[in-house]
Design an enzyme around this catalytic site. Sequence first.
Site, PDB file in Angstrom:
ATOM      1  N   HIS A  61       0.843  -1.195   0.000  1.00 32.36           N
ATOM      2  CA  HIS A  61       0.000   0.000   0.000  1.00 32.36           C
ATOM      3  C   HIS A  61       0.879   1.246   0.000  1.00 32.36           C
ATOM      4  O   HIS A  61       1.966   1.263   0.585  1.00 32.36           O
ATOM      5  CB  HIS A  61      -0.941   0.022   1.207  1.00 32.36           C
ATOM      6  N   ASP A  63      -0.485   4.346   0.879  1.00 33.06           N
ATOM      7  CA  ASP A  63      -0.992   5.334   1.830  1.00 33.06           C
ATOM      8  C   ASP A  63      -0.264   5.229   3.156  1.00 33.06           C
ATOM      9  O   ASP A  63       0.313   4.181   3.493  1.00 33.06           O
ATOM     10  CB  ASP A  63      -2.502   5.176   2.028  1.00 33.06           C
ATOM     11  N   ASP A  92       6.741   1.759   6.557  1.00 32.21           N
ATOM     12  CA  ASP A  92       5.353   1.306   6.409  1.00 32.21           C
ATOM     13  C   ASP A  92       4.631   2.155   5.378  1.00 32.21           C
ATOM     14  O   ASP A  92       3.938   3.103   5.705  1.00 32.21           O
ATOM     15  CB  ASP A  92       4.648   1.378   7.761  1.00 32.21           C
ATOM     16  N   GLU A 126      -5.082   0.956   2.867  1.00 30.70           N
ATOM     17  CA  GLU A 126      -4.805  -0.116   3.813  1.00 30.70           C
ATOM     18  C   GLU A 126      -4.854   0.380   5.239  1.00 30.70           C
ATOM     19  O   GLU A 126      -5.318  -0.336   6.148  1.00 30.70           O
ATOM     20  CB  GLU A 126      -3.432  -0.737   3.523  1.00 30.70           C
ATOM     21  N   GLU A 127      -4.391   1.604   5.456  1.00 29.98           N
ATOM     22  CA  GLU A 127      -4.306   2.119   6.822  1.00 29.98           C
ATOM     23  C   GLU A 127      -5.677   2.354   7.453  1.00 29.98           C
ATOM     24  O   GLU A 127      -5.778   2.536   8.665  1.00 29.98           O
ATOM     25  CB  GLU A 127      -3.489   3.420   6.851  1.00 29.98           C
TER      26      GLU A 127
END
Length: 372
Positions: A61, A63, A92, A126-127
């Site tokens: 991801h 984001d 991340d 995703e977050e």
Amino acid sequence: MRCPSITSDAAAVESALTVLSDYLSESQIEVGVSRSAAGVPTLRAHLAGPREGVNILLQGHIDVVPTDDGWHRDPFGAQIDGGHLHGRGACDMKAGLACFAGVLRALASSGGLEEGSVTLLVDVDEETGSDHGLIPYIAEHALSEFDWAICGEPSGLQPFLGNRGLLWVGITVEGAAAHAGIPGAGLNPVPVAAELVTHLQNRDRRTAGSPTGSAPFTVTTFHAGTVPNSIADKATFTVDRRLQPHDSTSDILSDLTNAIERVAARHPRFGITAEVIKRWPPCLLDEDSDLARAAHQATQSVTGHASFGFDQACNDASFLSEAGVPTLIWGPGDPALAHTSEERVALTEVTHAIHGYGLAIDALTSAQNRST
């Protein structure tokens, strides 16, 4: 890194995807962007050989979570200091995405694949749970063509065989509003909700043989009333229950329902209801699988040390696995630094990751050749 692609900032997310797309397109890699019904983009980059073979999915991801006040440097400055790249998203998981993109470009520049394919899939929410990006993408396109998947979430570049899932449940206790000076005129839901909270907090169930040990019902939010001189008409709270790979969701929900019914029986004038807000499935890869062995050997080769691990958090690997693709979590960066004001990734780990991914892809292709 310099694109502040916080999940809620659609323009910044689009900008980050464009940077990644342009980088891949420079090597004549097939790149496309599809959109869900909500308009959320998912990037797909594809490199295929002329013959059938193993089809490998690389997923991540783009984001990131918002920044906090603890940063002592520009969180989107992509500053290199002390052999580390610092900033929000460094581990991340933009480092993992960069490594995936680097592997695709390396494969393309070396003449491409002789057989099979490597595909990069990048989502942008995703977050916040992947509800508007990856999940509808899988529902529309499926992932049945893939034999293996690697999710590039930070794992210290050690192969993680799986991750926990979760259940979020919202619980509401219905009472009756009244003036706080005349409490008998109403039904105060707060003490009943508090009794249920206490009951759940005392039910720390342990899953035998799980990789991560205990998984309690954790109460995470509580809301009731709007002013101090009125009894609320209802109290609501949420429960977070982490799931182990072999947990039974139905058994856990049944256990929660039984707890609610016991409290409700003591307070028959109140209504108590529960609703599942979010289900995130756990996943677990067989350590004897070709993918696990290939990643373990590649990690040992590039770092000198390899051991299987397990991700305490939830990530997109769950949805890939649920779609039927055996998935490994394997990426650069210390997961303990994710979402912190000290987020960074070692540049040597990025180099090792690119090399390791290349070795694993080659090993998986070779395994296919041996089997045929």
